[in-house]
Design an enzyme around this catalytic site. Structure first.
Site, PDB file in Angstrom:
ATOM      1  N   HIS A 133       0.824  -1.211   0.000  1.00  0.00           N
ATOM      2  CA  HIS A 133       0.000   0.000   0.000  1.00  0.00           C
ATOM      3  C   HIS A 133       0.859   1.264   0.000  1.00  0.00           C
ATOM      4  CE1 HIS A 133      -3.671   2.326   1.245  1.00  0.00           C
ATOM      5  NE2 HIS A 133      -2.741   3.134   1.721  1.00  0.00           N
ATOM      6  N   GLU A 134       1.813   1.344   0.917  1.00  0.00           N
ATOM      7  CA  GLU A 134       2.629   2.564   1.018  1.00  0.00           C
ATOM      8  C   GLU A 134       3.490   2.763  -0.226  1.00  0.00           C
ATOM      9  OE1 GLU A 134       1.857   4.721   3.069  1.00  0.00           O
ATOM     10  OE2 GLU A 134       0.671   3.469   4.408  1.00  0.00           O
ATOM     11  N   HIS A 137       1.522   4.359  -2.948  1.00  0.00           N
ATOM     12  CA  HIS A 137       1.487   5.823  -2.819  1.00  0.00           C
ATOM     13  C   HIS A 137       2.748   6.417  -3.439  1.00  0.00           C
ATOM     14  CE1 HIS A 137      -2.128   6.419  -0.597  1.00  0.00           C
ATOM     15  NE2 HIS A 137      -1.724   5.880   0.537  1.00  0.00           N
ATOM     16  N   HIS A 143      -5.782   7.112  -2.720  1.00  0.00           N
ATOM     17  CA  HIS A 143      -6.716   6.060  -2.308  1.00  0.00           C
ATOM     18  C   HIS A 143      -7.825   5.889  -3.347  1.00  0.00           C
ATOM     19  CE1 HIS A 143      -5.176   7.048   1.915  1.00  0.00           C
ATOM     20  NE2 HIS A 143      -4.679   5.888   1.551  1.00  0.00           N
ATOM     21  N   TYR A 192     -10.228   2.406   1.306  1.00  0.00           N
ATOM     22  CA  TYR A 192     -10.526   2.403   2.738  1.00  0.00           C
ATOM     23  C   TYR A 192     -11.442   1.223   3.050  1.00  0.00           C
ATOM     24  CZ  TYR A 192      -9.091   7.279   3.728  1.00  0.00           C
ATOM     25  OH  TYR A 192      -8.419   8.441   3.926  1.00  0.00           O
TER      26      TYR A 192
HETATM   27 ZN   LIG Z   1      -2.818   5.141   2.053  1.00  0.00          ZN
END
Ligand SMILES: [Zn+2]
Length: 236
Positions: A133-134, A137, A143, A192
């Site tokens: 996930h990071e 980014h 997101h 999310y």
């Molecule tokens: Zn994030």
């Protein structure tokens, strides 16, 4: 920012916890570092990495075992994508510097030129999905529920969001982000979960259609693939 609180919160995270740990890191949208004055997304050549290759350096915050876990995660996950995460060459100027401070899990979005930090708190962020996930980014992705078309797919339940945290549910215009022509992905690791930033334990984000429908479709597709494979093996 109460880093002590965040560090403790993350250290106590388990896969059964209601929230993704990267929602708990106290940054913009939970885990995004924005340089002062900028709100830019992934549209813009300056945020893109050359050849889709993202050089990184793992700081000495990590033990050899932790480094091996991070490297293996990146290699496993990104082997099947067009993005490549690889160790930095000595001559490269733009790269991701991975730290393990007690400040949560966070990254900036896209290439920021020079040495840019990405933090994976040792006690709390060293999970397969969080690392992926990071780094997404850092590769340039926001997101999933920030997508311009998100209201067609999900409903935000504003009344259940912690006061002051509403901006985490901002969406971006199509001048800022692009989905590269891909359809909205409920299963994205950049989405999310339904209790993100909830003030009362009630959902803050729900799909507009029944997810059961998707499970059913997926099952049908899987069944069809199995049938095709079965037929193929019979004719062989
Ligand atoms: Zn994030």
């Amino acid at each position: 920012m109460n880093y002590n609180y965040i560090a403790k919160l993350l250290a106590s995270w388990t896969p059964e916890s209601k929230q993704h740990m990267w929602q708990l890191s106290g940054q913009f949208e939970g885990d995004i570092i924005l340089p002062p004055g900028t709100r830019n997304g992934i549209i813009g050549w300056q945020y893109h990495w050359n050849n889709g290759e993202i050089p990184y350096v793992l700081s000495s915050d990590f033990t050899e075992d932790e480094k091996t876990f991070i490297i293996n995660t990146l290699q496993t996950e990104y082997a099947r994508t067009c993005i490549k995460m690889r160790p930095k060459q000595w001559w490269e100027l733009h790269y991701v510097y991975v730290t393990g401070k007690d400040t949560g899990c966070w990254s900036s979005v896209g290439k920021r030129w020079g040495k840019q930090e990405l933090n994976l708190q040792k006690d709390g962020c060293l999970w397969y999905g969080t690392i992926v996930h990071e780094f997404l980014h850092a590769a340039g992705f926001f997101h999933q529920q920030s997508a311009p078309e998100r209201d067609d797919y999900v409903t935000i339940l504003w009344q259940n969001i912690l006061p002051g945290k509403e901006s985490n549910f901002n969406k971006y215009s199509s001048n800022v982000v692009t989905s590269f022509g891909k359809k909205y992905d409920y299963d994205s690791i950049m989405h999310y979960d339904k209790y993100a930033f909830s003030s009362n334990g009630e959902p803050t984000i729900l799909p507009n259609v029944s997810i059961l429908f998707f499970v059913k479709v997926k099952k049908q597709i899987r069944k069809r693939i199995e049938t095709i494979l079965h037929l193929a093996s019979r004719s062989a």
